[in-house]
Write an enzyme that holds these catalytic residues in place. Structure first.
Site, mmCIF file in Angstrom:
data_model
loop_
_atom_site.group_PDB
_atom_site.id
_atom_site.type_symbol
_atom_site.label_atom_id
_atom_site.label_comp_id
_atom_site.label_asym_id
_atom_site.label_seq_id
_atom_site.Cartn_x
_atom_site.Cartn_y
_atom_site.Cartn_z
ATOM 1 N N PRO A 1 0.770 -1.215 0.138
ATOM 2 C CA PRO A 1 -0.207 -0.033 -0.059
ATOM 3 C C PRO A 1 0.687 1.289 0.043
ATOM 4 O O PRO A 1 1.538 1.379 0.531
ATOM 5 C CB PRO A 1 -0.611 -0.032 1.477
ATOM 6 C CG PRO A 1 -0.879 -1.438 1.470
ATOM 7 C CD PRO A 1 0.451 -2.323 1.071
ATOM 8 N N CYS A 2 0.447 2.105 -0.802
ATOM 9 C CA CYS A 2 1.165 3.331 -1.135
ATOM 10 C C CYS A 2 0.714 4.541 -0.133
ATOM 11 O O CYS A 2 1.299 5.573 -0.164
ATOM 12 C CB CYS A 2 1.402 3.811 -2.480
ATOM 13 S SG CYS A 2 -0.510 4.433 -3.226
ATOM 14 N N GLN A 3 -0.500 4.434 0.468
ATOM 15 C CA GLN A 3 -1.207 5.538 1.137
ATOM 16 C C GLN A 3 -0.470 6.138 2.198
ATOM 17 O O GLN A 3 -0.526 7.370 2.264
ATOM 18 C CB GLN A 3 -2.615 5.008 1.791
ATOM 19 C CG GLN A 3 -3.659 4.722 0.482
ATOM 20 C CD GLN A 3 -3.672 3.044 0.023
ATOM 21 O OE1 GLN A 3 -2.694 2.580 0.352
ATOM 22 N NE2 GLN A 3 -4.711 2.702 -0.301
#
Length: 204
Positions: free
Chosen positions: A84-86
């Protein structure tokens, strides 16, 4: 001169590369594996409902284990994943390792348990200066040599820039040679059946 008829069975016994695809989305890594050939995707990890439906439609025989925290001790040769890049994205709050969606430690755990020889991970450029050093240090501590490369989408023909940081890692020594790779079953076995190189049938 070498006897080509003797070499043929040896070529037919070459191992398939077993591939575990984490944070699978709609299966981009698995599709690439199909295009390359010689790579067998044996599992997905995806929790998004829509993406999971696409995986089921396009890869009906490959199990989706859902949450990465459900995965334990799956032995493979290759682990891929766009974790996940969030926590790093410029569109978010960039809480980095304090973000509950920071799942790199789980990916590293799966990598370590898998005994894989190769790793390919992907994330946004904003991971640099936030967590990329931890990613590389974690792989190094787990016994891998790792390096990074920035390959934007436009470099492979897409009509937009979309830069991405790719982390490629290779196990320094040891690994799972002769344990996890697959070979065709002995003559007379059911068509399409594969066995691990230690003799276990596929699925065990």
């Amino acid at each position: 001169p070498p006897d080509s008829t003797k070499d043929a069975p040896r070529r037919s016994m070459q191992r398939l590369v077993r591939h575990l695809d984490l944070f699978s989305g709609i299966g981009g890594f698995a599709l690439a594996a199909q295009m390359v050939g010689g790579i067998k995707t044996v599992g997905f990890s995806e929790i998004d409902a829509y993406a999971s439906q696409i995986l089921t439609k396009n890869f009906p025989t490959i199990p989706n284990h859902g949450d990465i925290r459900n995965i334990n001790n799956i032995k493979v040769d290759l682990v891929t994943g766009g974790f996940p890049c969030q926590p790093f994205s410029s569109l978010g709050s960039r809480n980095g390792k304090e973000d509950h969606r920071y799942l790199w430690p789980e990916m590293l755990r799966v990598i370590s348990e898998s005994g894989c020889r190769w790793v390919c991970a992907e994330n946004v450029p904003r991971i640099i200066g936030v967590a990329l050093d931890d990613v590389l240090d974690g792989l190094e501590s787990a016994g891998y040599t790792a390096w990074t490369v920035n390959i934007p989408a436009c470099a492979v023909g897409a009509p937009h820039y979309r830069p991405r940081i790719w982390v490629v890692a290779h196990r320094k020594s040891g690994g799972i040679d002769g344990v996890v790779g697959e070979r065709p079953s002995p003559k007379g076995a059911h068509e399409g059946e594969w066995r691990h190189s230690d003799g276990r049938s596929d699925g065990n």
